[in-house]
Design a protein around this motif. Structure first.
Motif, PDB file in Angstrom:
ATOM      1  N   ALA A   6       0.835  -1.200   0.000  1.00  0.00           N
ATOM      2  CA  ALA A   6       0.000   0.000   0.000  1.00  0.00           C
ATOM      3  C   ALA A   6       0.871   1.252   0.000  1.00  0.00           C
ATOM      4  CB  ALA A   6      -0.937   0.006   1.204  1.00  0.00           C
ATOM      5  N   LEU A   7       1.949   1.219   0.770  1.00  0.00           N
ATOM      6  CA  LEU A   7       2.852   2.374   0.827  1.00  0.00           C
ATOM      7  C   LEU A   7       3.454   2.670  -0.536  1.00  0.00           C
ATOM      8  CD1 LEU A   7       4.495   1.675   4.261  1.00  0.00           C
ATOM      9  CD2 LEU A   7       3.183   3.718   3.651  1.00  0.00           C
ATOM     10  N   GLU A  56       1.363   7.679  -5.812  1.00  0.00           N
ATOM     11  CA  GLU A  56       0.271   8.647  -5.982  1.00  0.00           C
ATOM     12  C   GLU A  56       0.736  10.048  -5.591  1.00  0.00           C
ATOM     13  OE1 GLU A  56      -4.113   9.467  -3.993  1.00  0.00           O
ATOM     14  OE2 GLU A  56      -3.388   7.403  -4.075  1.00  0.00           O
ATOM     15  N   ALA A  57       1.472  10.150  -4.501  1.00  0.00           N
ATOM     16  CA  ALA A  57       1.984  11.453  -4.070  1.00  0.00           C
ATOM     17  C   ALA A  57       2.967  12.008  -5.102  1.00  0.00           C
ATOM     18  CB  ALA A  57       2.662  11.322  -2.704  1.00  0.00           C
ATOM     19  N   ALA A  58       3.794  11.141  -5.680  1.00  0.00           N
ATOM     20  CA  ALA A  58       4.758  11.577  -6.695  1.00  0.00           C
ATOM     21  C   ALA A  58       4.046  12.100  -7.933  1.00  0.00           C
ATOM     22  CB  ALA A  58       5.691  10.430  -7.066  1.00  0.00           C
ATOM     23  N   GLU A  59       2.951  11.463  -8.310  1.00  0.00           N
ATOM     24  CA  GLU A  59       2.206  11.874  -9.494  1.00  0.00           C
ATOM     25  C   GLU A  59       1.620  13.273  -9.347  1.00  0.00           C
ATOM     26  OE1 GLU A  59      -0.708   8.869 -10.271  1.00  0.00           O
ATOM     27  OE2 GLU A  59       0.825   7.342 -10.641  1.00  0.00           O
ATOM     28  N   ALA A  62       8.229  15.479  -5.399  1.00  0.00           N
ATOM     29  CA  ALA A  62       7.890  14.353  -6.265  1.00  0.00           C
ATOM     30  C   ALA A  62       9.006  13.311  -6.346  1.00  0.00           C
ATOM     31  CB  ALA A  62       7.518  14.846  -7.663  1.00  0.00           C
ATOM     32  N   GLY A  63      10.243  13.760  -6.448  1.00  0.00           N
ATOM     33  CA  GLY A  63      11.361  12.824  -6.532  1.00  0.00           C
ATOM     34  C   GLY A  63      11.504  12.000  -5.262  1.00  0.00           C
ATOM     35  N   PHE A  64      11.344  12.645  -4.121  1.00  0.00           N
ATOM     36  CA  PHE A  64      11.394  11.928  -2.840  1.00  0.00           C
ATOM     37  C   PHE A  64      10.290  10.888  -2.778  1.00  0.00           C
ATOM     38  CE2 PHE A  64       9.546  11.495   1.380  1.00  0.00           C
ATOM     39  CZ  PHE A  64      10.615  10.941   2.078  1.00  0.00           C
TER      40      PHE A  64
END
Length: 66
Positions: A18-19, A25-28, A34-36
């Protein structure tokens, strides 16, 4: 439920699969983190043995991060 709340719940549950998806999703969403977030998605996907790990690695290489 917000992305932050879902991330916290997945961390609390130790749900690496899930992580991986949630960090992807957070990167998108883009932005300075975004890179992190994509790196975290890759690490959790590797730990969970998910085939999508190679997709995340490819994206990181394309941006010069791996």
């Amino acid at each position: 439920m917000s992305l932050e709340a879902r991330l916290l719940a997945a961390h609390a549950a130790g749900d690496r699969a899930a992580l991986a998806g949630l960090y992807a999703e957070a990167a998108e969403a883009g932005g300075p983190g975004a890179g992190f977030f994509l790196t975290q998605a890759w690490v959790f996907a590797l730990e969970a043995g998910l085939p999508v790990a190679e997709d995340y690695a490819r994206q990181l290489r394309a941006t010069g991060r791996a």
